[in-house]
Design a protein around this motif. Sequence first.
Motif, PDB file in Angstrom:
ATOM      1  N   ASN A  63       0.823  -1.201   0.000  1.00 37.67           N
ATOM      2  CA  ASN A  63       0.000   0.000   0.000  1.00 37.67           C
ATOM      3  C   ASN A  63       0.860   1.254   0.000  1.00 37.67           C
ATOM      4  O   ASN A  63       0.539   2.233  -0.680  1.00 37.67           O
ATOM      5  CB  ASN A  63      -0.942  -0.003   1.196  1.00 37.67           C
ATOM      6  CG  ASN A  63      -2.034   1.015   1.041  1.00 37.67           C
ATOM      7  OD1 ASN A  63      -2.689   1.069   0.029  1.00 37.67           O
ATOM      8  ND2 ASN A  63      -2.213   1.844   2.051  1.00 37.67           N
ATOM      9  N   LEU A  74      -2.298   0.345  -3.818  1.00 35.34           N
ATOM     10  CA  LEU A  74      -3.216  -0.663  -4.338  1.00 35.34           C
ATOM     11  C   LEU A  74      -4.282  -1.069  -3.328  1.00 35.34           C
ATOM     12  O   LEU A  74      -5.456  -1.221  -3.688  1.00 35.34           O
ATOM     13  CB  LEU A  74      -2.437  -1.901  -4.795  1.00 35.34           C
ATOM     14  CG  LEU A  74      -3.280  -3.071  -5.287  1.00 35.34           C
ATOM     15  CD1 LEU A  74      -4.003  -2.685  -6.572  1.00 35.34           C
ATOM     16  CD2 LEU A  74      -2.436  -4.304  -5.498  1.00 35.34           C
ATOM     17  N   ILE A  75      -3.913  -1.226  -2.076  1.00 33.62           N
ATOM     18  CA  ILE A  75      -4.864  -1.701  -1.066  1.00 33.62           C
ATOM     19  C   ILE A  75      -5.996  -0.685  -0.888  1.00 33.62           C
ATOM     20  O   ILE A  75      -7.170  -1.037  -0.912  1.00 33.62           O
ATOM     21  CB  ILE A  75      -4.155  -1.988   0.270  1.00 33.62           C
ATOM     22  CG1 ILE A  75      -2.952  -2.918   0.084  1.00 33.62           C
ATOM     23  CG2 ILE A  75      -5.144  -2.531   1.292  1.00 33.62           C
ATOM     24  CD1 ILE A  75      -3.260  -4.223  -0.599  1.00 33.62           C
ATOM     25  N   TRP A  76      -5.652   0.598  -0.723  1.00 30.32           N
ATOM     26  CA  TRP A  76      -6.676   1.616  -0.553  1.00 30.32           C
ATOM     27  C   TRP A  76      -7.532   1.747  -1.796  1.00 30.32           C
ATOM     28  O   TRP A  76      -8.748   1.901  -1.717  1.00 30.32           O
ATOM     29  CB  TRP A  76      -6.061   2.967  -0.192  1.00 30.32           C
ATOM     30  CG  TRP A  76      -5.814   3.098   1.269  1.00 30.32           C
ATOM     31  CD1 TRP A  76      -4.618   3.238   1.888  1.00 30.32           C
ATOM     32  CD2 TRP A  76      -6.789   3.078   2.316  1.00 30.32           C
ATOM     33  NE1 TRP A  76      -4.793   3.302   3.247  1.00 30.32           N
ATOM     34  CE2 TRP A  76      -6.112   3.209   3.530  1.00 30.32           C
ATOM     35  CE3 TRP A  76      -8.167   2.958   2.327  1.00 30.32           C
ATOM     36  CZ2 TRP A  76      -6.770   3.235   4.754  1.00 30.32           C
ATOM     37  CZ3 TRP A  76      -8.821   2.974   3.548  1.00 30.32           C
ATOM     38  CH2 TRP A  76      -8.119   3.116   4.740  1.00 30.32           C
ATOM     39  N   LYS A  77      -6.920   1.704  -2.974  1.00 30.20           N
ATOM     40  CA  LYS A  77      -7.682   1.803  -4.228  1.00 30.20           C
ATOM     41  C   LYS A  77      -8.685   0.663  -4.332  1.00 30.20           C
ATOM     42  O   LYS A  77      -9.829   0.856  -4.755  1.00 30.20           O
ATOM     43  CB  LYS A  77      -6.740   1.784  -5.429  1.00 30.20           C
ATOM     44  CG  LYS A  77      -5.888   3.032  -5.547  1.00 30.20           C
ATOM     45  CD  LYS A  77      -4.878   2.887  -6.679  1.00 30.20           C
ATOM     46  CE  LYS A  77      -3.857   4.011  -6.657  1.00 30.20           C
ATOM     47  NZ  LYS A  77      -2.774   3.793  -7.623  1.00 30.20           N
ATOM     48  N   THR A  78      -8.267  -0.530  -3.941  1.00 30.36           N
ATOM     49  CA  THR A  78      -9.149  -1.695  -3.997  1.00 30.36           C
ATOM     50  C   THR A  78     -10.266  -1.583  -2.965  1.00 30.36           C
ATOM     51  O   THR A  78     -11.429  -1.865  -3.269  1.00 30.36           O
ATOM     52  CB  THR A  78      -8.335  -2.983  -3.761  1.00 30.36           C
ATOM     53  OG1 THR A  78      -7.294  -3.051  -4.740  1.00 30.36           O
ATOM     54  CG2 THR A  78      -9.207  -4.221  -3.859  1.00 30.36           C
ATOM     55  N   MET A  79      -9.946  -1.154  -1.765  1.00 28.99           N
ATOM     56  CA  MET A  79     -10.948  -1.039  -0.702  1.00 28.99           C
ATOM     57  C   MET A  79     -11.997   0.015  -1.045  1.00 28.99           C
ATOM     58  O   MET A  79     -13.174  -0.149  -0.747  1.00 28.99           O
ATOM     59  CB  MET A  79     -10.284  -0.700   0.627  1.00 28.99           C
ATOM     60  CG  MET A  79      -9.385  -1.804   1.154  1.00 28.99           C
ATOM     61  SD  MET A  79     -10.256  -3.333   1.465  1.00 28.99           S
ATOM     62  CE  MET A  79     -11.043  -2.940   2.999  1.00 28.99           C
ATOM     63  N   ARG A  80     -11.575   1.104  -1.689  1.00 29.59           N
ATOM     64  CA  ARG A  80     -12.511   2.168  -2.054  1.00 29.59           C
ATOM     65  C   ARG A  80     -13.542   1.694  -3.068  1.00 29.59           C
ATOM     66  O   ARG A  80     -14.640   2.232  -3.133  1.00 29.59           O
ATOM     67  CB  ARG A  80     -11.764   3.354  -2.644  1.00 29.59           C
ATOM     68  CG  ARG A  80     -10.994   4.139  -1.636  1.00 29.59           C
ATOM     69  CD  ARG A  80     -10.265   5.252  -2.333  1.00 29.59           C
ATOM     70  NE  ARG A  80      -9.555   6.082  -1.401  1.00 29.59           N
ATOM     71  CZ  ARG A  80      -8.842   7.137  -1.742  1.00 29.59           C
ATOM     72  NH1 ARG A  80      -8.727   7.477  -3.006  1.00 29.59           N
ATOM     73  NH2 ARG A  80      -8.234   7.845  -0.830  1.00 29.59           N
ATOM     74  N   LYS A  81     -13.193   0.690  -3.858  1.00 26.00           N
ATOM     75  CA  LYS A  81     -14.096   0.173  -4.881  1.00 26.00           C
ATOM     76  C   LYS A  81     -15.087  -0.846  -4.317  1.00 26.00           C
ATOM     77  O   LYS A  81     -16.052  -1.195  -4.992  1.00 26.00           O
ATOM     78  CB  LYS A  81     -13.297  -0.495  -6.005  1.00 26.00           C
ATOM     79  CG  LYS A  81     -12.469   0.471  -6.806  1.00 26.00           C
ATOM     80  CD  LYS A  81     -11.692  -0.277  -7.871  1.00 26.00           C
ATOM     81  CE  LYS A  81     -10.749   0.635  -8.615  1.00 26.00           C
ATOM     82  NZ  LYS A  81      -9.953  -0.091  -9.595  1.00 26.00           N
ATOM     83  N   CYS A  82     -14.867  -1.306  -3.104  1.00 27.28           N
ATOM     84  CA  CYS A  82     -15.719  -2.342  -2.512  1.00 27.28           C
ATOM     85  C   CYS A  82     -16.962  -1.695  -1.904  1.00 27.28           C
ATOM     86  O   CYS A  82     -16.871  -0.971  -0.907  1.00 27.28           O
ATOM     87  CB  CYS A  82     -14.947  -3.112  -1.451  1.00 27.28           C
ATOM     88  SG  CYS A  82     -15.943  -4.389  -0.664  1.00 27.28           S
TER      89      CYS A  82
END
Length: 60
Positions: free
Chosen positions: A27, A32-40
């Motif tokens: 991250n 990547l981790i924050w970008k992925t979490m924001r899309k969930c």
Amino acid sequence: MGANPNGWISPWQYSLNQGPVILMIENFKTGLIWKTMRKCPYVVQGLRVAGFNGGWLNTV
């Protein structure tokens, strides 16, 4: 590797506190981790239900 009566065992050992470190490093480097979490949608909805607002939640 010989047979193990307890089933398959990983040759690598990671303690519970080292696994998240790998995610934190990724991250930090790429976000990547924050970008992925924001899309969930479940994470976004959960944060809103918990009373969080502002910041990136306003843009989602």
